[in-house]
Design an enzyme around this catalytic site. Structure first.
Site, PDB file in Angstrom:
ATOM      1  N   ALA A 236       0.813  -1.221   0.000  1.00  0.00           N
ATOM      2  CA  ALA A 236       0.000   0.000   0.000  1.00  0.00           C
ATOM      3  C   ALA A 236       0.845   1.270   0.000  1.00  0.00           C
ATOM      4  CB  ALA A 236      -0.914  -0.013   1.218  1.00  0.00           C
ATOM      5  N   GLY A 265       2.607  -7.111  -7.675  1.00  0.00           N
ATOM      6  CA  GLY A 265       4.037  -6.845  -7.855  1.00  0.00           C
ATOM      7  C   GLY A 265       4.492  -7.157  -9.275  1.00  0.00           C
ATOM      8  N   ASP A 266       3.870  -8.158  -9.892  1.00  0.00           N
ATOM      9  CA  ASP A 266       4.223  -8.516 -11.275  1.00  0.00           C
ATOM     10  C   ASP A 266       3.729  -7.432 -12.238  1.00  0.00           C
ATOM     11  OD1 ASP A 266       5.011 -10.861 -10.011  1.00  0.00           O
ATOM     12  OD2 ASP A 266       3.089 -11.837 -10.413  1.00  0.00           O
TER      13      ASP A 266
HETATM   14  O1  F1X Z   1       5.950 -19.439  -5.652  1.00  0.00           O
HETATM   15  P1  F1X Z   1       6.408 -18.183  -6.364  1.00  0.00           P
HETATM   16  O2  F1X Z   1       7.041 -18.505  -7.688  1.00  0.00           O
HETATM   17  O3  F1X Z   1       7.228 -17.281  -5.511  1.00  0.00           O
HETATM   18  O4  F1X Z   1       5.101 -17.339  -6.671  1.00  0.00           O
HETATM   19  C1  F1X Z   1       4.112 -17.851  -7.510  1.00  0.00           C
HETATM   20  C2  F1X Z   1       2.912 -16.943  -7.477  1.00  0.00           C
HETATM   21  O5  F1X Z   1       2.371 -16.818  -6.161  1.00  0.00           O
HETATM   22  O6  F1X Z   1       3.314 -15.652  -7.893  1.00  0.00           O
HETATM   23  C3  F1X Z   1       2.319 -15.066  -8.716  1.00  0.00           C
HETATM   24  C4  F1X Z   1       1.912 -13.748  -8.134  1.00  0.00           C
HETATM   25  O7  F1X Z   1       3.001 -12.893  -8.015  1.00  0.00           O
HETATM   26  C5  F1X Z   1       1.196 -16.064  -8.831  1.00  0.00           C
HETATM   27  O8  F1X Z   1       0.667 -16.084 -10.116  1.00  0.00           O
HETATM   28  C6  F1X Z   1       1.814 -17.384  -8.449  1.00  0.00           C
HETATM   29  O9  F1X Z   1       0.908 -18.302  -7.905  1.00  0.00           O
END
Ligand code: F1X
Length: 330
Positions: A236, A265-266
């Site tokens: 936030a 974040g992505d």
């Molecule tokens: O287990 P990781 O690779 O750290 O994270 C995977 C994940 O939580 O990251 C994405 C959201 O940022 C989701 O699409 C996916 O399920």
């Protein structure tokens, strides 16, 4: 062109309940399935906003087939590396008050030759980096390789370090968004950018973070260890960018209630790269895209109509004493 590399993609299932009651049988009030994995999400966000990308990912098993079908539906160009074990499914339990519980599987065990094929695929796509990016202009690269997410079993913590080393030979700039040992190990290879969230930043810098000043100091520690720049998402509280040119903090008010923080974040990383991957304007885009993602269900990525750049405030040399509120879920 932005190539994303996801060694551990997922089929993201979201189940909505009014309130989670552990130990009981409950009926879902909603459910959805999204293609998932951090690099996959970055590519989805880029496609949703008309930017060139390719998602390099492993595929295998029924979940892998479903994941590829969903990506085809979304128009995401992919380069798949078939592996012998199945892609994982991750589960999000979303409660009406905005509480998110996320259960991520470890993922398939990858063989040494599968890991090698994944690295090769990342570097081969697209083949004309050198033409796109003169080697002296790494400050303003037009080609990026983004290594994102956790590493599945069998993949060494040095995977992203290897990816950065090999990417450098192509002339592409590199960004790594991961955590723990994989994040620490990649720093020695000097990625151009790393994108931790608050918890990942604190863990990698081995320091608690309560203020903006703490976050900036932790980012500087990662730069000293090898990262060219640090884009840290602060939930936030927006995001900070720390690079050779200085320190900036950007934030934006939420446009509505929080629907899901998964993938925010992505979306932020996608916005940063789409806006050039450099400087305060790219930071503003990161916060605009990340904030837009939070208002959307599951890990739906925002498109142009969701993103409001005008709502973002960017400050140079922010107040170091400002106490940070909630950490980011992703
Ligand atoms: O287990 P990781 O690779 O750290 O994270 C995977 C994940 O939580 O990251 C994405 C959201 O940022 C989701 O699409 C996916 O399920």
């Amino acid at each position: 062109m932005i190539v994303t590399v996801t060694a551990n993609p997922s089929l993201d299932r979201t189940i909505e309940v009014d309130r989670l009651r552990r130990g009981e049988v409950q009926r879902a009030v909603g459910d959805r399935v999204d293609p998932g994995g951090k690099g996959v999400n970055v590519s989805r966000a880029l496609v949703a906003n008309g930017h060139a990308t390719r998602a390099v990912l492993i595929s295998g098993g029924h979940a892998g087939t479903e994941l590829l079908d969903l990506l085809a539906e979304a128009g995401v160009p992919i380069i798949e590396v078939p592996v012998s074990q199945g892609v994982r499914s991750n589960l999000t339990l979303a409660e009406a008050d905005g509480t998110v519980t996320k259960l991520n599987e470890a993922g398939p065990v990858l063989r040494a030759e599968e890991i090698e094929e994944l690295l090769d695929a990342a570097i081969a796509a697209p083949p004309n980096y050198a033409l796109q990016t003169p080697s002296s202009s790494i400050d303003r690269p037009t080609a990026w390789i983004a290594g994102c997410g956790s590493l599945p079993p069998g993949v060494g913590a040095d995977f992203y370090a290897l990816l950065v080393d090999r990417a450098r030979e192509t002339g592409a700039a590199t960004v790594i968004d991961t955590s723990g040992a994989a994040l620490e190990a990649c720093l020695a290879s000097r990625p151009d950018l790393v994108k931790p969230n608050l918890e990942e930043l604190a863990e990698a810098a081995h320091t608690p973070i309560t203020t903006l000043g703490d976050a900036v100091a932790a980012a500087e520690a990662l730069r000293e260890a090898g990262a060219g720049a640090v884009l840290a998402s602060l939930g936030a509280e927006g995001a900070i960018l720390v690079d050779d040119a200085g320190v900036w903090h950007a934030r934006a008010p939420l446009a509505g209630p929080v629907a899901s923080t998964v993938g925010a974040g992505d979306a932020a990383l996608a916005g940063f790269l789409a806006a050039g991957g450099h400087g305060p304007d790219a930071l503003a885009a990161a916060v605009a895209w990340g904030t837009a993602a939070v208002a959307l269900p599951g890990s739906v990525m925002p498109g142009p109509k969701d993103i409001d750049l005008s709502a973002v405030q960017v400050v140079r040399d922010p107040d170091a004493d400002h106490v940070l509120s909630s950490p980011e879920a992703s």
